[in-house]
Design a protein around this motif. Structure first.
Motif, PDB file in Angstrom:
ATOM      1  N   ARG A 119       3.253   8.356  -4.469  1.00  0.00           N
ATOM      2  CA  ARG A 119       3.569   9.280  -5.162  1.00  0.00           C
ATOM      3  C   ARG A 119       2.302  10.260  -4.971  1.00  0.00           C
ATOM      4  O   ARG A 119       1.254   9.611  -5.143  1.00  0.00           O
ATOM      5  N   VAL A 179       3.872   1.595  -1.330  1.00  0.00           N
ATOM      6  CA  VAL A 179       4.430   1.841  -2.522  1.00  0.00           C
ATOM      7  C   VAL A 179       3.364   2.440  -3.609  1.00  0.00           C
ATOM      8  O   VAL A 179       3.679   3.256  -4.284  1.00  0.00           O
ATOM      9  N   ALA A 180       2.142   1.892  -3.483  1.00  0.00           N
ATOM     10  CA  ALA A 180       1.066   2.368  -4.330  1.00  0.00           C
ATOM     11  C   ALA A 180       0.659   3.720  -3.926  1.00  0.00           C
ATOM     12  O   ALA A 180       0.231   4.411  -4.911  1.00  0.00           O
ATOM     13  N   LEU A 181       0.743   4.149  -2.729  1.00  0.00           N
ATOM     14  CA  LEU A 181       0.149   5.401  -2.357  1.00  0.00           C
ATOM     15  C   LEU A 181       1.396   6.418  -2.185  1.00  0.00           C
ATOM     16  O   LEU A 181       1.054   7.334  -1.437  1.00  0.00           O
ATOM     17  N   LEU A 191       0.945  -1.312   0.022  1.00  0.00           N
ATOM     18  CA  LEU A 191      -0.042   0.073   0.039  1.00  0.00           C
ATOM     19  C   LEU A 191       0.915   1.142  -0.017  1.00  0.00           C
ATOM     20  O   LEU A 191       0.527   2.123  -0.688  1.00  0.00           O
ATOM     21  N   VAL A 211       2.140   3.632   7.295  1.00  0.00           N
ATOM     22  CA  VAL A 211       2.547   4.836   7.513  1.00  0.00           C
ATOM     23  C   VAL A 211       4.155   4.939   7.957  1.00  0.00           C
ATOM     24  O   VAL A 211       4.823   5.853   7.154  1.00  0.00           O
ATOM     25  N   ARG A 221      -0.930  11.915  -5.936  1.00  0.00           N
ATOM     26  CA  ARG A 221      -1.636  12.186  -6.969  1.00  0.00           C
ATOM     27  C   ARG A 221      -3.030  12.392  -6.323  1.00  0.00           C
ATOM     28  O   ARG A 221      -3.292  12.507  -5.128  1.00  0.00           O
ATOM     29  N   ARG A 222      -4.089  12.798  -7.312  1.00  0.00           N
ATOM     30  CA  ARG A 222      -5.231  13.032  -6.926  1.00  0.00           C
ATOM     31  C   ARG A 222      -6.069  11.791  -6.244  1.00  0.00           C
ATOM     32  O   ARG A 222      -5.869  10.583  -6.702  1.00  0.00           O
ATOM     33  N   VAL A 282      -4.993  10.214  -3.434  1.00  0.00           N
ATOM     34  CA  VAL A 282      -3.983   9.661  -2.540  1.00  0.00           C
ATOM     35  C   VAL A 282      -4.466   9.808  -1.109  1.00  0.00           C
ATOM     36  O   VAL A 282      -4.575   8.978  -0.136  1.00  0.00           O
ATOM     37  N   LEU A 294      -7.178  10.523   0.413  1.00  0.00           N
ATOM     38  CA  LEU A 294      -8.335   9.771   0.960  1.00  0.00           C
ATOM     39  C   LEU A 294      -8.225   8.314   1.189  1.00  0.00           C
ATOM     40  O   LEU A 294      -8.532   7.865   2.112  1.00  0.00           O
ATOM     41  N   TYR A 295      -7.259   7.840   0.167  1.00  0.00           N
ATOM     42  CA  TYR A 295      -7.101   6.384   0.257  1.00  0.00           C
ATOM     43  C   TYR A 295      -6.346   5.913   1.637  1.00  0.00           C
ATOM     44  O   TYR A 295      -6.448   5.262   2.424  1.00  0.00           O
ATOM     45  N   SER A 346      -5.956   7.815   4.262  1.00  0.00           N
ATOM     46  CA  SER A 346      -6.774   7.955   5.614  1.00  0.00           C
ATOM     47  C   SER A 346      -7.639   6.761   5.675  1.00  0.00           C
ATOM     48  O   SER A 346      -7.863   6.437   6.741  1.00  0.00           O
ATOM     49  N   ALA A 347      -8.150   6.317   4.703  1.00  0.00           N
ATOM     50  CA  ALA A 347      -9.230   5.120   4.966  1.00  0.00           C
ATOM     51  C   ALA A 347      -8.599   4.186   5.402  1.00  0.00           C
ATOM     52  O   ALA A 347      -9.021   3.367   6.189  1.00  0.00           O
ATOM     53  N   ILE A 348      -7.524   4.024   4.815  1.00  0.00           N
ATOM     54  CA  ILE A 348      -6.826   2.565   5.320  1.00  0.00           C
ATOM     55  C   ILE A 348      -6.026   2.763   6.564  1.00  0.00           C
ATOM     56  O   ILE A 348      -6.284   1.858   7.409  1.00  0.00           O
ATOM     57  N   TYR A 349      -5.643   4.023   7.059  1.00  0.00           N
ATOM     58  CA  TYR A 349      -5.078   3.751   8.506  1.00  0.00           C
ATOM     59  C   TYR A 349      -6.048   4.540   9.372  1.00  0.00           C
ATOM     60  O   TYR A 349      -5.833   4.259  10.704  1.00  0.00           O
TER      61      TYR A 349
END
Lengths: 273, 293
Positions: B96, B92-94, B90, B174, B98-99, B101, B103-104, B106-109
């Motif tokens: 960089r 690595v995916a998040l 996650l 994180v 970009r638009r 990111v 939100l993703y 925050s949702a994941i942690y």
């Protein structure tokens, strides 16, 4: 990852994130349904009712309301005392030539890394001999004692980065150690105190094991412990269980959203630097 | 730096002494007591009776303890492995900007701020017989896989593990996001220009730069997994038939339900011994930062 348009990225991340939050959404939906609706149509059925019954039962007879107040009475003093005492120690260790200061600092940190299991039985005995077993004071005390090492370590790192010239100038102007601590060091530490405060609040509020170790009376249990008791009492009332766990989750979620930046930097403290 | 530190005024000694005394009384003194108690037999009344190594010998032939030890190893590997893999992927995916990111991320942690007890109950709701898991399986035509996940000795431990990883992955993410931020992006760009595939770039350019974070993540997850108590207590209490028993839950039962205080202390000492290596790893890392800072 590849492609600048980012379509592929969102096509993967959006469903994944949705899957991640789905359990939370489901719990929220169940919490607002009525008991009859759940028994009749099943917990995963499309909701056909909307009610606050789950919440009122959880807060009332489920005693989550009382537990919330107890948690506040434990968390607030424990966080303040932890930060106060650890800032004392960090100040002494970072600004003065105390013999063996590194060893002291690392020993204090090591104390925080110990598995709590090695402390549980003796801690409950110590509380008994202090005559405070089964009081909220005991719970505050153990939270402060166990967390101190970590908070001291983090604050020490920060205080050491404050230039010596600042405190030196104050000293020449006649300020004593206490004034320097209160007027110069502490105000400069505000960001790391905020971060540690956010972190400590969630840790202490979320604690279960210390509460069930030093408290016996059911009416004195803070939120997490009360939640598990409630779960035992409302075994198949999923709306009540869901509502109660949301009640228990809301305060830390608020801290998280209010202090998101601080919270994340707090997590990183003492881990990567 | 050292030369500018002042001679120590008495009030500063007090500043240090008060917190140190609290930690001594609440942490170090109790810890020493546990070691002592582990060599005794005690039910909390009267004096503890010294029994030498009897408790540890008894542990060696205690099926429940051995089961819990095995579960704890499985737990450390499963919990550590899965949350690190998920968290790293996650991150690595998040990584960089970009638009979307933010939100993703925050949702994941977000789950990380819930207590383990809350997480446990959230997932009990999912695992109940007509909860989401079984309903989704039924909807996918996999009705045969439906189970009483938490009441089945074959699945209870793993069902709890999924819930724990769900909460932990965000934390690991994180840590790795911070680690990735300190890697050198120009190296990554340069190797991309040289035609390295994304996997090669990750494996040979990014990964070696994450060594410091890896040590911390490794130590933290192992320490956490040896401490794991709340989530198991909230979901299964170690059952059914001790199938999801961990050392911490077994220790708690022995100590606080059966009042075998000596025996429980011996289990605690075993937990401590297992955690020790990782505590030292973490401390060494912390010292290194102190020196570099």
């Amino acid at each position: 990852m590849r492609g600048k348009s980012g379509w592929g990225f969102h096509a993967v991340m959006a469903p994944l994130t949705l899957l991640w939050v789905a359990p939370m959404i489901f719990v929220v939906v169940v919490a607002f349904r009525s008991f009859d609706d759940i028994t009749l149509h099943g917990a995963s059925a499309f909701p056909r009712s909307f009610t606050f019954d789950g919440f009122s039962t959880a807060l009332g007879t489920g005693s989550m309301g009382r537990a919330m107040w107890i948690s506040a009475q434990v968390t607030v003093p424990a966080v303040i005392l932890s930060l106060l005492l650890s800032s004392f120690a960090a100040y002494a260790l970072s600004r003065y030539r105390i013999p063996g200061r590194r060893a002291i600092l690392l020993t204090m940190l090591a104390g925080n890394l110990l598995p709590p299991q090695i402390l549980l039985i003796p801690v409950s005995r110590v509380m008994e001999s202090l005559g405070i077993y089964d009081t909220l004071g005991a719970l505050v005390l153990i939270h402060v004692g166990f967390g101190l090492g970590f908070y001291t370590f983090v604050l020490h790192g920060f205080m050491r980065s404050i230039p010596a010239e600042l405190t030196e100038a104050a000293r020449i102007d006649g300020a004593g150690p206490v004034q320097i601590y209160a007027r110069i060091i502490m105000p400069l530490c505000r960001p790391s105190l905020a971060a540690l405060g956010a972190l400590a609040t969630t840790w202490i509020f979320n604690d279960l094991i210390w509460a069930i170790t030093v408290l016996r009376t059911e009416a004195k249990l803070p939120v997490t412990a009360a939640l598990l008791n409630l779960q035992g009492g409302y075994v198949s009332n999923w709306n009540v269980v869901a509502a109660a766990s949301i009640v228990a989750a809301v305060p830390t979620a608020i801290v998280f959203f209010a202090f998101q930046k601080h919270f994340v930097s707090g997590l990183l403290m003492g881990s990567t630097k | 730096m050292t030369t500018t530190l002042r001679r120590v005024p008495p009030v500063v000694w007090v500043f240090l002494a008060v917190p140190a005394a609290v930690e001594l009384g609440m942490v170090f003194w109790p810890a020493l007591n546990s070691f002592y108690l582990s060599f005794t037999q005690w039910n909390g009344l009267g004096a503890a009776k010294p029994v030498g190594l009897d408790n540890f010998r008894a542990l060696g032939s205690d099926e429940i303890f051995l089961g819990a030890l095995k579960n704890n190893v499985l737990w450390a590997v499963g919990f550590g492995g899965l949350s690190v893999l998920t968290g790293l992927a996650l991150a690595v995916a998040l990584n960089r900007p970009r638009r979307g990111v933010g939100l993703y991320r925050s949702a994941i942690y977000l789950p990380m701020v819930f207590s383990l007890a809350v997480t446990g109950l959230f997932w009990r709701v999912q695992y109940q017989p007509d909860g989401t898991i079984n309903t989704v399986l039924g909807g996918l035509g996999l009705g045969g896989w439906e189970k009483q996940w938490l009441a089945d000795p074959d699945t209870a431990l793993w069902a709890v593990l999924v819930a724990a990883v769900w909460r932990q992955a965000g934390y690991v993410m994180v840590l790795y996001l911070a680690g990735l931020k300190s890697t050198d992006p120009s190296l990554d760009d340069a190797s991309a220009v040289d035609g390295a595939s994304p996997w090669q770039r990750f494996r040979f350019v990014t990964w070696p730069q994450l060594r410091g974070v890896n040590t911390v993540v490794f130590a933290v997850t192992v320490i956490d997994s040896l401490r794991t108590f709340d989530i198991v207590w909230a979901m299964t209490q170690g059952g059914p038939y001790h199938s999801s028993e961990l050392l911490s839950t077994y220790m708690f039962q022995q100590g606080f339900t059966f009042l075998n205080l000596g025996y429980a202390s011996a289990i605690a000492v075993v937990i401590f011994a297992m955690a020790l290596v990782f505590i030292i790893t973490y401390l060494v890392r912390a010292t290194k930062n102190e020196v570099e800072a």
